[in-house]
Structures are given as structure tokens and as C-alpha cells.
Motif scaffolding. Structure first.
Motif, PDB file in Angstrom:
ATOM      1  N   ASP A  62      91.829 108.237 113.939  1.00 45.44           N
ATOM      2  CA  ASP A  62      90.371 108.395 114.040  1.00 45.44           C
ATOM      3  C   ASP A  62      89.942 109.719 114.684  1.00 45.44           C
ATOM      4  O   ASP A  62      88.803 109.859 115.111  1.00 45.44           O
ATOM      5  N   THR A  63      90.820 110.699 114.721  1.00 45.85           N
ATOM      6  CA  THR A  63      90.478 111.942 115.413  1.00 45.85           C
ATOM      7  C   THR A  63      89.310 112.655 114.757  1.00 45.85           C
ATOM      8  O   THR A  63      88.435 113.205 115.445  1.00 45.85           O
ATOM      9  N   ALA A  64      89.286 112.692 113.441  1.00 39.69           N
ATOM     10  CA  ALA A  64      88.189 113.382 112.759  1.00 39.69           C
ATOM     11  C   ALA A  64      86.848 112.725 113.073  1.00 39.69           C
ATOM     12  O   ALA A  64      85.864 113.401 113.388  1.00 39.69           O
ATOM     13  N   GLU A  65      86.821 111.395 113.009  1.00 46.52           N
ATOM     14  CA  GLU A  65      85.579 110.681 113.330  1.00 46.52           C
ATOM     15  C   GLU A  65      85.205 110.881 114.797  1.00 46.52           C
ATOM     16  O   GLU A  65      84.025 110.983 115.142  1.00 46.52           O
ATOM     17  N   PHE A  66      86.214 110.908 115.650  1.00 43.38           N
ATOM     18  CA  PHE A  66      86.008 111.154 117.086  1.00 43.38           C
ATOM     19  C   PHE A  66      85.327 112.503 117.294  1.00 43.38           C
ATOM     20  O   PHE A  66      84.345 112.619 118.031  1.00 43.38           O
ATOM     21  N   GLY A  67      85.825 113.539 116.611  1.00 41.71           N
ATOM     22  CA  GLY A  67      85.218 114.861 116.719  1.00 41.71           C
ATOM     23  C   GLY A  67      83.822 114.908 116.124  1.00 41.71           C
ATOM     24  O   GLY A  67      82.924 115.581 116.653  1.00 41.71           O
ATOM     25  N   LEU A  68      83.624 114.204 115.026  1.00 41.59           N
ATOM     26  CA  LEU A  68      82.278 114.137 114.437  1.00 41.59           C
ATOM     27  C   LEU A  68      81.305 113.516 115.423  1.00 41.59           C
ATOM     28  O   LEU A  68      80.137 113.919 115.507  1.00 41.59           O
ATOM     29  N   GLY A  69      81.784 112.550 116.211  1.00 40.46           N
ATOM     30  CA  GLY A  69      80.926 111.941 117.234  1.00 40.46           C
ATOM     31  C   GLY A  69      80.442 112.957 118.248  1.00 40.46           C
ATOM     32  O   GLY A  69      79.307 112.865 118.738  1.00 40.46           O
ATOM     33  N   PHE A  70      81.288 113.949 118.569  1.00 40.44           N
ATOM     34  CA  PHE A  70      80.844 115.029 119.468  1.00 40.44           C
ATOM     35  C   PHE A  70      79.626 115.729 118.868  1.00 40.44           C
ATOM     36  O   PHE A  70      78.626 115.975 119.543  1.00 40.44           O
ATOM     37  N   ARG A  71      79.765 116.089 117.579  1.00 44.48           N
ATOM     38  CA  ARG A  71      78.685 116.828 116.914  1.00 44.48           C
ATOM     39  C   ARG A  71      77.406 116.004 116.875  1.00 44.48           C
ATOM     40  O   ARG A  71      76.309 116.510 117.167  1.00 44.48           O
ATOM     41  N   LEU A  72      77.522 114.747 116.513  1.00 45.33           N
ATOM     42  CA  LEU A  72      76.342 113.893 116.402  1.00 45.33           C
ATOM     43  C   LEU A  72      75.661 113.720 117.753  1.00 45.33           C
ATOM     44  O   LEU A  72      74.423 113.761 117.847  1.00 45.33           O
ATOM     45  N   SER A  73      76.452 113.530 118.813  1.00 49.01           N
ATOM     46  CA  SER A  73      75.858 113.320 120.137  1.00 49.01           C
ATOM     47  C   SER A  73      75.213 114.605 120.656  1.00 49.01           C
ATOM     48  O   SER A  73      74.124 114.562 121.253  1.00 49.01           O
ATOM     49  N   ILE A  74      75.845 115.757 120.422  1.00 53.04           N
ATOM     50  CA  ILE A  74      75.258 117.031 120.859  1.00 53.04           C
ATOM     51  C   ILE A  74      73.944 117.288 120.122  1.00 53.04           C
ATOM     52  O   ILE A  74      72.945 117.694 120.726  1.00 53.04           O
ATOM     53  N   ASP A  75      73.943 117.040 118.813  1.00 49.64           N
ATOM     54  CA  ASP A  75      72.720 117.251 118.035  1.00 49.64           C
ATOM     55  C   ASP A  75      71.607 116.314 118.492  1.00 49.64           C
ATOM     56  O   ASP A  75      70.430 116.695 118.547  1.00 49.64           O
ATOM     57  N   ARG A  76      71.990 115.077 118.843  1.00 52.02           N
ATOM     58  CA  ARG A  76      70.982 114.125 119.311  1.00 52.02           C
ATOM     59  C   ARG A  76      70.424 114.558 120.667  1.00 52.02           C
ATOM     60  O   ARG A  76      69.212 114.482 120.913  1.00 52.02           O
ATOM     61  N   GLN A  77      71.308 115.017 121.538  1.00 57.86           N
ATOM     62  CA  GLN A  77      70.860 115.512 122.843  1.00 57.86           C
ATOM     63  C   GLN A  77      69.958 116.730 122.694  1.00 57.86           C
ATOM     64  O   GLN A  77      68.955 116.867 123.407  1.00 57.86           O
ATOM     65  N   ALA A  78      70.314 117.626 121.764  1.00 60.46           N
ATOM     66  CA  ALA A  78      69.496 118.825 121.537  1.00 60.46           C
ATOM     67  C   ALA A  78      68.108 118.441 121.020  1.00 60.46           C
ATOM     68  O   ALA A  78      67.095 119.026 121.437  1.00 60.46           O
ATOM     69  N   ALA A  79      68.059 117.457 120.131  1.00 60.43           N
ATOM     70  CA  ALA A  79      66.763 117.005 119.606  1.00 60.43           C
ATOM     71  C   ALA A  79      65.918 116.387 120.710  1.00 60.43           C
ATOM     72  O   ALA A  79      64.694 116.623 120.802  1.00 60.43           O
ATOM     73  N   THR A  80      66.574 115.597 121.571  1.00 61.29           N
ATOM     74  CA  THR A  80      65.857 114.989 122.702  1.00 61.29           C
ATOM     75  C   THR A  80      65.351 116.057 123.653  1.00 61.29           C
ATOM     76  O   THR A  80      64.191 116.004 124.118  1.00 61.29           O
ATOM     77  N   ALA A  81      66.187 117.036 123.949  1.00 59.28           N
ATOM     78  CA  ALA A  81      65.789 118.129 124.850  1.00 59.28           C
ATOM     79  C   ALA A  81      64.615 118.906 124.263  1.00 59.28           C
ATOM     80  O   ALA A  81      63.682 119.288 124.987  1.00 59.28           O
ATOM     81  N   SER A  82      64.650 119.156 122.963  1.00 60.64           N
ATOM     82  CA  SER A  82      63.553 119.880 122.309  1.00 60.64           C
ATOM     83  C   SER A  82      62.244 119.115 122.434  1.00 60.64           C
ATOM     84  O   SER A  82      61.183 119.693 122.730  1.00 60.64           O
ATOM     85  N   HIS A  83      62.325 117.802 122.227  1.00 57.98           N
ATOM     86  CA  HIS A  83      61.133 116.961 122.324  1.00 57.98           C
ATOM     87  C   HIS A  83      60.568 116.963 123.751  1.00 57.98           C
ATOM     88  O   HIS A  83      59.350 117.126 123.950  1.00 57.98           O
ATOM     89  N   LEU A  84      61.438 116.787 124.725  1.00 56.70           N
ATOM     90  CA  LEU A  84      60.995 116.750 126.117  1.00 56.70           C
ATOM     91  C   LEU A  84      60.432 118.103 126.555  1.00 56.70           C
ATOM     92  O   LEU A  84      59.426 118.174 127.264  1.00 56.70           O
ATOM     93  N   MET A  85      61.096 119.171 126.137  1.00 52.63           N
ATOM     94  CA  MET A  85      60.647 120.501 126.538  1.00 52.63           C
ATOM     95  C   MET A  85      59.283 120.816 125.930  1.00 52.63           C
ATOM     96  O   MET A  85      58.418 121.424 126.580  1.00 52.63           O
ATOM     97  N   THR A  86      59.091 120.413 124.690  1.00 52.51           N
ATOM     98  CA  THR A  86      57.793 120.629 124.046  1.00 52.51           C
ATOM     99  C   THR A  86      56.694 119.893 124.806  1.00 52.51           C
ATOM    100  O   THR A  86      55.583 120.409 124.980  1.00 52.51           O
ATOM    101  N   GLY A  87      56.997 118.698 125.286  1.00 50.29           N
ATOM    102  CA  GLY A  87      56.014 117.937 126.048  1.00 50.29           C
ATOM    103  C   GLY A  87      55.703 118.544 127.401  1.00 50.29           C
ATOM    104  O   GLY A  87      54.649 118.264 127.984  1.00 50.29           O
ATOM    105  N   LEU A  88      56.615 119.366 127.915  1.00 50.01           N
ATOM    106  CA  LEU A  88      56.417 119.996 129.226  1.00 50.01           C
ATOM    107  C   LEU A  88      56.076 121.485 129.109  1.00 50.01           C
ATOM    108  O   LEU A  88      56.153 122.226 130.088  1.00 50.01           O
ATOM    109  N   LYS A  89      55.697 121.931 127.915  1.00 49.72           N
ATOM    110  CA  LYS A  89      55.507 123.362 127.689  1.00 49.72           C
ATOM    111  C   LYS A  89      54.401 123.965 128.550  1.00 49.72           C
ATOM    112  O   LYS A  89      54.468 125.148 128.904  1.00 49.72           O
ATOM    113  N   ASN A  90      53.410 123.172 128.924  1.00 51.28           N
ATOM    114  CA  ASN A  90      52.335 123.723 129.768  1.00 51.28           C
ATOM    115  C   ASN A  90      52.839 124.057 131.168  1.00 51.28           C
ATOM    116  O   ASN A  90      52.390 125.025 131.786  1.00 51.28           O
ATOM    117  N   GLN A  91      53.760 123.231 131.695  1.00 55.48           N
ATOM    118  CA  GLN A  91      54.330 123.510 133.016  1.00 55.48           C
ATOM    119  C   GLN A  91      55.431 124.569 132.946  1.00 55.48           C
ATOM    120  O   GLN A  91      55.582 125.379 133.850  1.00 55.48           O
TER     121      GLN A  91
END
Length: 559
Positions: A258-287
Motif C-alpha cells: 500500500d505504499t503508493a496509496e500511502f503516499g497519495l494520502g500525503f498529497r490529499l491531506s496536504i491539499d486539503r490543509q492548503a484549501a482549509t488554510a486558504s479559506h481561513l486566511m480569506t476570512g481573516l484578510k481584513n486583520q
């Protein structure tokens, strides 16, 4: 009555944990360590292989600064990162040991007062001699003398140990100024994989070291079980290390299947974190500041300077949100680093990629996600004792193929190419070094799945690995291992995505296989069958090259 004293297992200058815990395990006294000395959370320090100082080499390379042309080939082929280059201002060597060698570096990319040094770690070097073999700088008056020459290690050990220690104190060159598209420039970069326990002359580790030099400060590695997981993470020491900022590869090991799927999980989790960070940062753009937020969300991170600028912007945001008392600010702190580029890599051998983990690998490249896959192809299950894999070539003897493998090896590259959206490269660092460097850079820059299949000579081939580079050239020149790169981006430019990096076979396949025990054993006890398989393998090699040649000749122009 002995006058000899046993040296400590690690240097007295090593960190306390390395001396008191790792050193005891290295010495074979690990079972006497109290549990209280083991980290409760299982965290283990990285960069500890460099403290072992195995002193394996009877001879080590000695650098001749006057002959050197600074090509970078010697650190490129070194399996243990034991010879390195640095460029630095001349003023920094005023307190250097008297035997420390350095010379004015040539090249428009460097400052006028900068010097270069190629330094060997005498106690980490294994004496394989590959650096001397690859060295192209030859004394015209004495052709047997090169810019690197092997000499007995014991008389040089103390002197070169002092030189190595001084070399490590010199600052690393500014990565933003390095020309990574040249071998000389790329090899000045700090390797973040060093002094592993791999075999002398290993054919796999130069690829890993190269990847860490190019991308190590942002790498996440999912490593299949096999040789690369043993020398890569076999406690008590690890060869993966960090730079002065504390950045280095995040290394993880997973099961074969399952190494390939394991590595794909890294990519999916990083992309999800980046999307969450983008959303949160946009909400705090005034500050935070609207312009700063826009600069982060639209940042170009295709270059080293672009990545560094993004990290600086993120540090600015971190300071800002410390003063914001809200749940969104705290949540943003936990994921904000995902907005800086991360390079996800999946490492493994042919037993994993061609066999046990092949369905997972296929699933991952079919996903279209941005992961980089490095297959170190030894054409056999090396770590577990030399069993046949689907990569084992026709006629080779291995466990479960004691009469010679009767069928051709699986063409993993063509399977990946058939998708059309996968970057694929087949490389051999000892045959085409610049093309190998380019393949790694193209693969990592591609916003999609990439697959690098890297030829990796192994002791399981029945060869002396001091001939590693020779075997790679024979494999390429005989057509056993054609070199090519398939870049889907070229189709958008009206160009053929497939580029051949090796010429038509110039040697009969027999000239290659007669140098390796895995093939010529069959000629000893079943010569007729060996000749039959050789003839078939020769025909297959020619057909395979011609097929790739035809594909590379197809016009993609709209006209």
C-alpha cells in the motif's frame, strides 16, 4: 599489555542522546538501556548516520585542485554523500587547516573572490572508487593521474577528518543563486541524505541523494519496504538529515502492498490543509491585510526564490495572527504551512512497483494527483535475497527462476505512458548524468503524477559494484535499458511528448550480459537454453527500441 584503546562507538563530540543512547545500540549494548532513556513519544533524531564513522575504506579519493574542472560528477555518483563541493568567499578559509584544499572557482554565476572545494569525509567514504572512475579531468603529461586519485586511508585519516570538520563549518551556498540546471550548480547544494548503510557502490542511493539536494527541504517521502527502507530508516541511525533551518525530508515507511496509496494520502491531506488554510486566511484578510493574503494565494512557487518568498510571507502572517484572539486564527496556525510548496515522493524498488504494489501504483498515477514516484529498479528482489520480480529480464537467473527467466520484463514505463497524463522517465545516472538531473527536475515541476524508473546495479546481479558505472553504460549501449522522457506538457506546445535520450543499440546484448553472473550462470549449465533466451532477448531489445523510436517520431503539429 596492549597499547591499543578501543574507540567509542560514536564521537565524543556527538549530541548527548547520540552518545548515550544511539552509541550504546551501535556498540551492541542496546538491551542494557533503561526504558527511561527512550523517547516516550517515539521521536528519534534524524541525521544520525553521520556519527557512525564506519571507516570501511582502505583507500579514499584525494582531490587535485589544479587538475579539477569543477564538473560536479564526483558528488553526483557518490552513493554515500562522502565527497561534496562547496563554494564560499576566500576570506572564510583564513583559519582553515593547512592541508585544506580550495581554489578560485570559474564561472559567471559566481563572485570574483569565491573559491570551491571538493572534500572527502574519510570515515564515511566506503572506497568504492566511483568518483575516480567518473572523473573526466586527466593529466595530459601523466594520463594515469586524474583530479581524483585513490590513496591509502589510514595515513590520511586524521588530516582529512580535520579538513572535513572544517568543511562542514563553511556556509551552504545561497540556493536562490544556484544554477540547478547544471551538474556543477546542483552538486553544490547540500545533500540531506548522507552516510547510509547501503552497500559499497550502491546503485540506488545516488538517486535519493540527488532528490534531497534538489527538493529535500520540502520533501515528504513514502518509502516502500525494501533496501531503501533498510538503509533509509533502520534504527538506531538514519541518513536523512536537515539543513541549518531545520528543514529536511519527512520520511515514512509503509507496507509493500500500500505504499503508493500511502503516499497519495500525503498529497490529499496536504491539499486539503492548503484549501482549509486558504479559506481561513480569506476570512481573516481584513486583520491580516488583503494584499498580503492575495500575494500568498496567488504565489508563484515554481522556483527556489518563489518558494522562499512564500515562506517569508507565511512567517509574516504567523506573527500577525498571534495577536488575533479567534478560533479561526488558531485553526489557521495549525495548517498555514501547507500553503508553502510541498514535494510528495514515493520511493521503492521493482519488487514493490512491478509486483506487490503494482495495482496501488496504477491507482495513484490514474488519480492525476501531483505525486512523484521513484522506482529504483534492480530487476530483482534485492533486500529479501534475490527473488525474481516482473522486472527481472529474460534469461536472468534468480530465485524462482533457477533455469533463467523465460519471459521478458514488464514494460512499466509504457503502461504509465499509455495514460497520456503521466510524466515518465527512464534514467541511468552513470550513463547520462545531465539527463538524469533534468528528469528529476521535470518530474517534480510537473503538476500531476510523475514516474521515474531508475536503473540501479546491485550485488544481486553478480557484479563488483566498483563497476557500477560501466554496467550502466553497457546496459544502455546494448539496448537493455533505453533512456527516454515522456512529458505531457510538450503536447500543448505541438511537440511530441516522448524524447529519446539514448541512441540505437551500438553493442550486441551479449556484451552486456556476459559481464553479469545473473546471466552467464545459465551458459555454464544450460548453454543451448541460454543461447535461445539470449537470441530472443536480443530481438526484444531491438523491437522495443524501434517501437519507442517510432513513437518519438510521430508529429504532434497541427499542420
Amino acid at each position: 599489555t596492549s597499547t591499543l584503546e578501543k574507540l567509542p562507538p560514536v564521537s565524543v563530540h556527538a549530541p548527548e542522546f547520540v552518545r548515550n543512547v544511539i552509541g550504546e545500540i551501535v556498540a551492541g549494548r542496546g538491551d542494557k538501556l533503561p526504558v527511561s532513556q527512550i523517547p516516550v513519544d517515539g521521536t528519534w533524531p534524524s541525521g544520525t548516520s553521520a556519527w557512525e564513522k564506519r571507516n570501511l575504506a582502505l583507500e579514499i579519493p584525494v582531490w587535485d585542485a589544479e587538475l579539477c574542472i569543477y564538473c560536479g560528477k564526483c558528488p553526483f555518483v557518490c552513493p554515500h554523500s562522502a565527497i561534496r563541493s562547496k563554494v564560499f568567499p576566500e576570506a572564510l578559509v583564513k583559519d582553515a587547516p593547512s592541508t585544506f584544499k580550495h581554489v578560485l572557482v570559474k564561472g559567471k554565476e559566481f563572485q570574483k573572490d569565491e573559491h570551491i572545494s571538493y572534500q572527502v569525509a574519510p570515515e564515511d567514504c566506503t572506497g568504492c572508487g566511483l568518483c575516480v572512475e567518473i572523473c573526466p579531468a586527466v593529466d595530459k603529461k601523466n594520463p594515469s593521474r586524474k583530479a581524483l586519485n585513490m590513496a591509502p586511508q589510514p595515513p590520511l585519516r586524521e588530516q582529512e577528518r580535520e579538513n572535513w570538520d572544517f568543511f562542514l563549518t563553511l556556509p551552504e551556498y545561497d540556493r536562490e543563486q544556484l544554477r540547478f540546471n547544471t551538474l556543477k550548480g546542483a552538486m553544490i547544494a547540500q545533500p540531506l541524505f548522507e552516510a547510509s548503510g547501503a552497500c559499497v557502490g550502491c546503485g540506488e542511493t545516488p538517486y535519493i541523494r540527488l532528490a534531497t539536494q534538489l527538493f529535500g527541504d520540502r520533501m515528504l517521502i513514502a518509502n516502500a519496504t525494501g533496501c531503501s527502507s533498510i538503509y533509509g530508516g533502520n534504527l538506531p541511525t538514519t541518513p536523512y538529515t536537515t539543513n541549518k533551518e531545520g528543514r529536511g525530508p519527512t520520511w515514512n515507511n509503509s507496507l509493500f502492498e500500500d505504499t503508493a496509496e500511502f503516499g497519495l494520502g500525503f498529497r490529499l491531506s496536504i491539499d486539503r490543509q492548503a484549501a482549509t488554510a486558504s479559506h481561513l486566511m480569506t476570512g481573516l484578510k481584513n486583520q491580516i491585510g488583503e494584499q498580503l493574503v492575495q500575494d500568498i494565494l496567488n504565489a508563484d512557487q515554481t522556483t527556489e526564490p518563489g518558494i522562499f518568498r512564500q515562506r517569508e510571507r507565511l512567517e509574516e502572517v504567523k506573527k500577525c495572527i498571534k495577536g488575533i484572539n479567534s478560533e479561526d486564527a488558531r485553526n489557521l496556525e495549525s495548517v498555514i504551512d501547507a500553503l508553502a510548496k510541498k514535494s510528495v515522493w514515493i520511493f521503492g524498488g521493482d519488487g514493490w512497483a512491478y509486483d506487490i504494489g503494482s495495482s496501488g501504483l496504477d491507482h495513484v498515477i490514474a488519480s492525476g494527483r501531483n505525486v512523484n514516484i521513484l522506482v529504483m529498479d534492480t530487476e530483482v528482489y534485492s533486500n529479501t535475497g534475490g527473488q525474481m520480480s516482473k522486472s527481472t529480464p529474460m534469461g536472468a537467473i534468480a530465485k524462482f527462476a533457477s533455469s533463467g527467466k523465460p519471459i521478458a520484463k514488464k514494460d512499466l514505463a509504457m503502461i504509465a505512458i499509455s495514460y497520456g497524463h503521466v510524466y515518465v522517465a527512464q534514467v541511468a545516472f552513470g550513463a547520462k548524468d545531465v539527463r538524469t538531473l533534468k528528469a528529476f527536475q521535470e518530474a517534480e515541476s510537473y503538476d500531476g503524477p510523475s514516474l521515474i524508473i531508475a536503473y540501479s546495479p546491485c550485488i544481486a546481479h553478480g557484479i563488483d559494484l566498483s563497476f557500477n558505472l560501466r554496467q550502466q553504460n553497457l546496459a544502455v549501449d546494448s539496448g537493455h535499458w533505453p533512456l527516454f522522457r515522456y512529458d505531457p506538457r510538450l503536447k500543448e506546445q505541438g511537440k511530441n511528448p516522448l524524447q529519446l535520450d539514448s541512441k540505437e543499440p551500438t553493442l550486441p546484448l551479449k556484451d552486456f550480459i556476459k559481464t553479469e553472473t545473473r546471466f552467464n550462470m545459465l551458459f555454464r549449465f544450460a548453454p543451448e537454453e541460454a543461447e535461445r533466451l539470449l537470441q530472443q532477448a536480443q530481438e526484444n531489445a531491438i523491437k522495443r527500441f524501434n517501437y519507442y523510436k517510432q513513437l518519438a517520431a510521430i508529429s504532434f503539429s497541427e499542420k
